[in-house]
Design a protein around this motif. Structure first.
Motif, PDB file in Angstrom:
ATOM      1  N   HIS A   1       0.726  -1.370   0.091  1.00  0.00           N
ATOM      2  CA  HIS A   1      -0.145   0.105   0.162  1.00  0.00           C
ATOM      3  C   HIS A   1       1.090   1.387   0.314  1.00  0.00           C
ATOM      4  O   HIS A   1       1.901   1.368   0.331  1.00  0.00           O
ATOM      5  CB  HIS A   1      -0.723  -0.362   1.685  1.00  0.00           C
TER       6      HIS A   1
ATOM      7  N   GLU B   1      -0.287   6.115   3.723  1.00  0.00           N
ATOM      8  CA  GLU B   1      -1.777   6.871   3.126  1.00  0.00           C
ATOM      9  C   GLU B   1      -0.959   8.322   4.146  1.00  0.00           C
ATOM     10  O   GLU B   1      -0.600   7.935   5.186  1.00  0.00           O
ATOM     11  CB  GLU B   1      -2.552   6.743   4.584  1.00  0.00           C
TER      12      GLU B   1
ATOM     13  N   SER C   1      -9.466  -3.620   7.079  1.00  0.00           N
ATOM     14  CA  SER C   1      -9.976  -4.240   5.820  1.00  0.00           C
ATOM     15  C   SER C   1      -8.541  -5.184   6.014  1.00  0.00           C
ATOM     16  O   SER C   1      -8.755  -6.931   5.932  1.00  0.00           O
ATOM     17  CB  SER C   1      -9.510  -3.556   4.987  1.00  0.00           C
ATOM     18  N   ASP C   2      -7.675  -4.833   6.376  1.00  0.00           N
ATOM     19  CA  ASP C   2      -5.850  -6.127   5.886  1.00  0.00           C
ATOM     20  C   ASP C   2      -6.752  -7.420   7.042  1.00  0.00           C
ATOM     21  O   ASP C   2      -6.643  -8.237   7.100  1.00  0.00           O
ATOM     22  CB  ASP C   2      -4.787  -5.976   6.116  1.00  0.00           C
TER      23      ASP C   2
ATOM     24  N   ARG D   1      -7.825   0.836   6.714  1.00  0.00           N
ATOM     25  CA  ARG D   1      -6.851  -0.082   6.032  1.00  0.00           C
ATOM     26  C   ARG D   1      -6.573  -1.518   6.273  1.00  0.00           C
ATOM     27  O   ARG D   1      -6.202  -2.471   6.062  1.00  0.00           O
ATOM     28  CB  ARG D   1      -5.744   0.363   4.316  1.00  0.00           C
TER      29      ARG D   1
ATOM     30  N   GLU E   1      -6.033   4.818   7.078  1.00  0.00           N
ATOM     31  CA  GLU E   1      -4.604   4.313   7.365  1.00  0.00           C
ATOM     32  C   GLU E   1      -4.722   3.195   8.635  1.00  0.00           C
ATOM     33  O   GLU E   1      -4.732   2.195   8.682  1.00  0.00           O
ATOM     34  CB  GLU E   1      -3.547   4.683   8.012  1.00  0.00           C
TER      35      GLU E   1
END
Length: 183
Positions: free
Chosen positions: A116, A119, A131-132, A128, A125
């Motif tokens: 990525h 951010e 989500s990960d 993200r 950030e």
């Protein structure tokens, strides 16, 4: 401005991921122990069926027939190996064959590492990372749910070959591996 709710959500997800990883680790340890036991039993049965006497001391099993011998040895089962579940040393020099490494591993799809860009927005950030982490939880949970169906195999690697990722023919058990090597 940092969103505290996003921080809390990430913390909760990381805690859930750690719980799932502990369950998976226990499953792997149990399966590894059973696999080691099966390999030793197969080694013993194979050579006893061929008229050899098998002795053991600690984690070293020696099959002997007069001046012929074969040795199966391995490290402490708690030792972790990079790229494989476990490894055994198979010394067949007493049978005029080379030393080999027998690797225990599972068939698994290759993984990809996501990259990525940095951010600039702290909340973006965090989203993200959330989500990960959710994706990781999903993968680990799926593996746990399907763990009983997971297939582990043995692979041969010549002792002097450095590339552990170059796999040879896969074997379901040590008996079939030895049967293929020693007619």
């Amino acid at each position: 401005m940092m969103n505290i709710e996003l921080l809390k959500k990430l913390e909760d997800l990381e805690q859930e991921l750690n719980k799932q990883l502990e369950i998976l680790d226990k499953n792997i340890c149990d399966k590894k122990e059973q696999s080691i036991k099966n390999v030793v039993e197969d080694f013993t049965t194979f050579f006893e069926n061929k008229g050899f006497q098998v002795t053991n001391s600690s984690r070293k099993y020696t099959a002997t027939y007069k001046n012929l011998n074969a040795v199966l040895s391995f490290d402490d089962p708690s030792v972790d190996y990079f790229g494989v579940m476990f490894r055994f040393d198979l010394d067949l020099t007493g049978l005029n064959m080379p030393k080999m490494i027998v690797m225990l591993n599972r068939n698994e799809p290759s993984f990809s590492i996501s990259s990525h860009t940095a951010e600039t927005d702290v909340n973006a950030e965090l989203n993200r990372k959330i989500s990960d982490t959710e994706e990781s939880i999903s993968k680990v949970t799926n593996r746990i749910q399907n763990f009983d169906n997971e297939q582990w195999h043995l692979y041969l690697k010549p002792d002097n070959q450095t590339n552990i990722y170059r796999k040879s023919k896969e074997y379901k058990n040590m008996f079939s591996l030895l049967s293929d090597l020693l007619k």
